[in-house]
Design an enzyme around this catalytic site. Sequence first.
Site, PDB file in Angstrom:
ATOM      1  CG  ASP A   1      65.624  68.936 -12.032  1.00 31.93           C
ATOM      2  OD1 ASP A   1      65.124  70.015 -12.406  1.00 31.93           O
ATOM      3  OD2 ASP A   1      66.389  68.257 -12.745  1.00 31.93           O
TER       4      ASP A   1
ATOM      5  CB  THR B   1      74.651  52.091  -1.168  1.00 29.43           C
ATOM      6  OG1 THR B   1      73.501  51.276  -0.911  1.00 29.43           O
ATOM      7  CG2 THR B   1      75.522  52.130   0.075  1.00 29.43           C
TER       8      THR B   1
ATOM      9  CB  SER C   1      73.122  57.938  -8.768  1.00 28.04           C
ATOM     10  OG  SER C   1      71.827  58.398  -8.428  1.00 28.04           O
TER      11      SER C   1
ATOM     12  CG  ASP D   1      69.345  45.203  -3.834  1.00 25.62           C
ATOM     13  OD1 ASP D   1      69.397  44.190  -3.114  1.00 25.62           O
ATOM     14  OD2 ASP D   1      70.332  45.916  -4.085  1.00 25.62           O
TER      15      ASP D   1
ATOM     16  CE1 TYR E   1      68.267  59.668  -8.666  1.00 21.90           C
ATOM     17  CE2 TYR E   1      66.757  60.428  -6.963  1.00 21.90           C
ATOM     18  CZ  TYR E   1      67.351  60.593  -8.197  1.00 21.90           C
ATOM     19  OH  TYR E   1      67.027  61.676  -8.970  1.00 21.90           O
ATOM     20  CG  ASN E   2      72.481  59.669  -0.894  1.00 22.60           C
ATOM     21  OD1 ASN E   2      72.273  60.862  -0.686  1.00 22.60           O
ATOM     22  ND2 ASN E   2      73.585  59.048  -0.480  1.00 22.60           N
TER      23      ASN E   2
ATOM     24  NE  ARG F   1      63.660  80.507  -6.557  1.00 25.77           N
ATOM     25  CZ  ARG F   1      63.569  81.080  -5.364  1.00 25.77           C
ATOM     26  NH1 ARG F   1      64.461  80.782  -4.426  1.00 25.77           N
ATOM     27  NH2 ARG F   1      62.607  81.944  -5.102  1.00 25.77           N
TER      28      ARG F   1
END
Length: 279
Positions: free
Chosen positions: A161, A172, A177, A57, A174-175, A159
């Site tokens: 990271d 499917t 996770s 990917d 990073y979102n 507020r």
Amino acid sequence: MMTQMNYTGKVKRVAIIANGKYQSKRVASKLFSVFKDDPDFYLSKKNPDIVISIGGDGMLLSAFHMYEKELDKVRFVGIHTGHLGFYTDYRDFEVDKLIDNLRKDKGEQISYPILKVAITLDDGRVVKARALNEATVKRIEKTMVADVIINHVKFESFRGDGISVSTPTGSTAYNKSLGGAVLHPTIEALQLTEISSLNNRVFRTLGSSIIIPKKDKIELVPKRLGIYTISIDNKTYQLKNVTKVEYFIDDEKIHFVSSPSHTSFWERVKDAFIGEIDS
């Protein structure tokens, strides 16, 4: 959504993009040897009709960004040379099947939405980018404080990271996770997901992902100057004094070659995260 490009009687221009792994190079070498002597194909990385990505990917994301200004003319197809890839339709032992399918290809394509990002700096410059998976904004050394605005209406003061905005196919990655939802790509929407938000009696955010329809726009307005880490898919940038980040569904889409071997979205999700199910 399936549509079709007109390739009747046309020699197909093919670009082959591979990572540096041994197996990827072997697959690329086989494809080169077949296509260079085939009158129906012309090997060229310039103005291709079809881009074959060999690797995983990450390699396909790189191929997408190589040709992101030619999306209306290009279709992609992926060959995975490691574990199963989410965007790939073929494994490395299925090269002959790919070649056969491309010879029979009539121009059919599967299209997925992509993300358009506009980053405004304090000197007035606007940096524009496209993302296939997601775009994130983080402030590493301090808590990020930013207003989240949806369609010119302030939704919340964030507020934490950082913030991630993903496409349906990127939902499917990073979102997921981060605890975000998985969206089918026929739902042309963006998904905003918080990254480690601060929630207490003083500071509050919604604390869950937000699904934004195609016609709407997301704006992120940082409240503090400084250096921000902005990631666009697999590329990361350090930008100073960001004043606004805008997110839209792009008018263009990414197009994949549709063939008998094209794997449906839910099959990809199942293979990537669940695997075989005992009956």
